[in-house]
Design an enzyme around this catalytic site. Structure first.
Site, PDB file in Angstrom:
ATOM      1  N   ASP A  12       0.876  -1.175  -0.085  1.00 43.86           N
ATOM      2  CA  ASP A  12       0.065  -0.034   0.237  1.00 43.86           C
ATOM      3  C   ASP A  12       0.878   1.239   0.187  1.00 43.86           C
ATOM      4  O   ASP A  12       2.069   1.252   0.510  1.00 43.86           O
ATOM      5  CB  ASP A  12      -1.041   0.005   1.131  1.00 43.86           C
ATOM      6  CG  ASP A  12      -2.094   0.812   1.228  1.00 43.86           C
ATOM      7  OD1 ASP A  12      -2.338   1.659  -0.174  1.00 43.86           O
ATOM      8  OD2 ASP A  12      -2.737   1.133   2.182  1.00 43.86           O
ATOM      9  N   HIS A  29       3.357   3.717  -9.008  1.00 40.72           N
ATOM     10  CA  HIS A  29       3.012   2.364  -9.054  1.00 40.72           C
ATOM     11  C   HIS A  29       4.112   1.699  -9.725  1.00 40.72           C
ATOM     12  O   HIS A  29       4.505   0.549  -9.420  1.00 40.72           O
ATOM     13  CB  HIS A  29       1.904   2.183  -9.860  1.00 40.72           C
ATOM     14  CG  HIS A  29       0.700   2.468  -9.315  1.00 40.72           C
ATOM     15  ND1 HIS A  29       0.191   1.965  -8.072  1.00 40.72           N
ATOM     16  CD2 HIS A  29      -0.392   3.516  -9.540  1.00 40.72           C
ATOM     17  CE1 HIS A  29      -0.793   2.535  -7.710  1.00 40.72           C
ATOM     18  NE2 HIS A  29      -1.477   3.429  -8.496  1.00 40.72           N
ATOM     19  N   LEU A 123      10.733 -20.521  -4.958  1.00 41.83           N
ATOM     20  CA  LEU A 123       9.562 -19.833  -4.443  1.00 41.83           C
ATOM     21  C   LEU A 123       8.394 -19.846  -5.105  1.00 41.83           C
ATOM     22  O   LEU A 123       8.294 -19.742  -6.183  1.00 41.83           O
ATOM     23  CB  LEU A 123      10.185 -18.320  -4.457  1.00 41.83           C
ATOM     24  CG  LEU A 123       9.021 -17.089  -4.085  1.00 41.83           C
ATOM     25  CD1 LEU A 123       9.074 -17.025  -2.451  1.00 41.83           C
ATOM     26  CD2 LEU A 123       9.617 -15.798  -4.380  1.00 41.83           C
TER      27      LEU A 123
HETATM   28  C1  FPP Z   1      -1.696   0.472  -3.408  1.00 42.76           C
HETATM   29  O1  FPP Z   1      -1.450   1.749  -3.477  1.00 42.76           O
HETATM   30  C2  FPP Z   1      -1.334  -0.215  -4.442  1.00 42.76           C
HETATM   31  C3  FPP Z   1      -1.962  -0.709  -5.528  1.00 42.76           C
HETATM   32  C4  FPP Z   1      -3.401  -0.935  -5.542  1.00 42.76           C
HETATM   33  C5  FPP Z   1      -1.346  -1.675  -6.473  1.00 42.76           C
HETATM   34  C6  FPP Z   1      -0.146  -2.443  -6.406  1.00 42.76           C
HETATM   35  C7  FPP Z   1       0.468  -2.410  -7.648  1.00 42.76           C
HETATM   36  C8  FPP Z   1       2.022  -2.503  -7.536  1.00 42.76           C
HETATM   37  C9  FPP Z   1       2.916  -2.644  -6.513  1.00 42.76           C
HETATM   38  C10 FPP Z   1       2.716  -2.130  -8.896  1.00 42.76           C
HETATM   39  C11 FPP Z   1       2.953  -3.293  -9.708  1.00 42.76           C
HETATM   40  C12 FPP Z   1       2.429  -4.678  -9.349  1.00 42.76           C
HETATM   41  C13 FPP Z   1       2.812  -5.733 -10.037  1.00 42.76           C
HETATM   42  C14 FPP Z   1       2.219  -7.271  -9.381  1.00 42.76           C
HETATM   43  C15 FPP Z   1       3.466  -5.740 -11.184  1.00 42.76           C
HETATM   44  P1  FPP Z   1      -2.502   2.750  -3.574  1.00 42.76           P
HETATM   45  O2  FPP Z   1      -2.324   3.137  -4.830  1.00 42.76           O
HETATM   46  O3  FPP Z   1      -3.401   2.435  -2.799  1.00 42.76           O
HETATM   47  O4  FPP Z   1      -1.482   4.013  -2.939  1.00 42.76           O
HETATM   48  P2  FPP Z   1      -2.444   5.194  -1.926  1.00 42.76           P
HETATM   49  O5  FPP Z   1      -3.043   4.263  -0.757  1.00 42.76           O
HETATM   50  O6  FPP Z   1      -1.001   5.877  -1.393  1.00 42.76           O
HETATM   51  O7  FPP Z   1      -3.321   5.701  -2.535  1.00 42.76           O
END
Ligand code: FPP
Length: 238
Positions: A12, A29, A123
């Site tokens: 997150d 991201h 893994l």
């Molecule tokens: C949460 O941060 C993250 C996500 C909803 C997406 C997770 C994706 C990645 C880590 C990128 C790549 C992943 C893969 C599997 C290639 P948020 O957007 O909720 O952040 P915020 O809470 O600060 O708004």
């Protein structure tokens, strides 16, 4: 040091990480995708059996369309660009969630990755995508109801072991350690069935800042936890 067999992570804070730096959320991201590589390396180094990452929740469709399409494209390119390296590292990939709700391109790529890595013995890397813990419980209920209807099982046979068999990743141990970054203290519909006795670990860092050192610290904290699974410590009897 006692190590978890299975680590589950809610990655997150990508958006907030970017906003703090006056960057678009999408930059967060992208940075988040880089963190994943580092975390996988640490898991392999410590011979962790399973790593499950929450990439996209069913509720995440409510985000602006542009962000959703960016994320979907990021999953495709990240997987395409890294598939060979993941296979070379003997990683077995699996995707959990309502995969039919994803694009044909993604479904094809995901099944290719699962097929090519199916005999790997290193893994276990699971990516939860279009996933929700309640979805998993509901789809298990549906399958059990159908099995009862068809006479394959008797309703009275349904117990926790049988139910578990119908949930996602039922052949793998349940998570021992759950990590959520960015200071949020919630499960957010992730692995509700499987997290019943999991040790919870929350950090303030946003996901793109979660480094190898951060995971090492989580592992040290985990080793100090006493897991009782509802029982009492032996010396409490004395
Ligand atoms: C949460 O941060 C993250 C996500 C909803 C997406 C997770 C994706 C990645 C880590 C990128 C790549 C992943 C893969 C599997 C290639 P948020 O957007 O909720 O952040 P915020 O809470 O600060 O708004």
């Amino acid at each position: 040091m006692r190590k978890p067999k299975h680590i589950a992570i809610i990655m997150d804070g990508n958006g907030r990480w970017a906003q703090k730096r006056m960057l678009p959320r999408t930059a967060g991201h992208k940075a988040g995708a880089k963190s994943i590589k580092e975390i996988i390396k640490v898991c392999i180094h410590h011979e962790i059996n399973t790593l499950t990452l929450f990439a996209f929740g069913r509720e995440n469709w409510q985000r602006p369309e542009a962000e959703v399409s960016f994320l979907m494209q990021l999953y495709v390119t990240t997987l395409e660009d890294n598939l060979d390296a993941l296979l070379e590292q003997n990683i077995r990939l699996r995707f959990i969630g309502d995969l039919q709700g994803l694009s044909f391109e993604m479904q094809t790529l995901m099944s290719k990755a699962e097929r090519l890595s199916s005999t790997n013995t290193g893994l276990n890397l699971n990516i939860a995508i279009n996933y929700s813990g309640r979805w998993d419980i509901t789809q298990a209920c549906k399958k059990i109801a159908n099995a009862v209807k068809q006479g394959c099982i008797d309703g009275d046979e349904v117990d926790e072991t049988l139910f578990n068999h119908y949930t996602a990743l039922s052949d793998l141990p349940a998570p021992d350690l759950f990590i959520r970054t960015s200071g949020e203290h919630r499960i957010s519909n992730f692995m509700l069935w499987q997290l019943s006795y999991t040790e919870m670990y929350f950090v303030e860092e946003c996901w793109p800042d979660f480094s190898a050192t951060s995971l090492e610290q989580a592992l040290v904290a985990y080793a100090k936890r006493e897991r009782r699974f509802g029982a009492v410590r032996e010396h409490d009897y004395a």
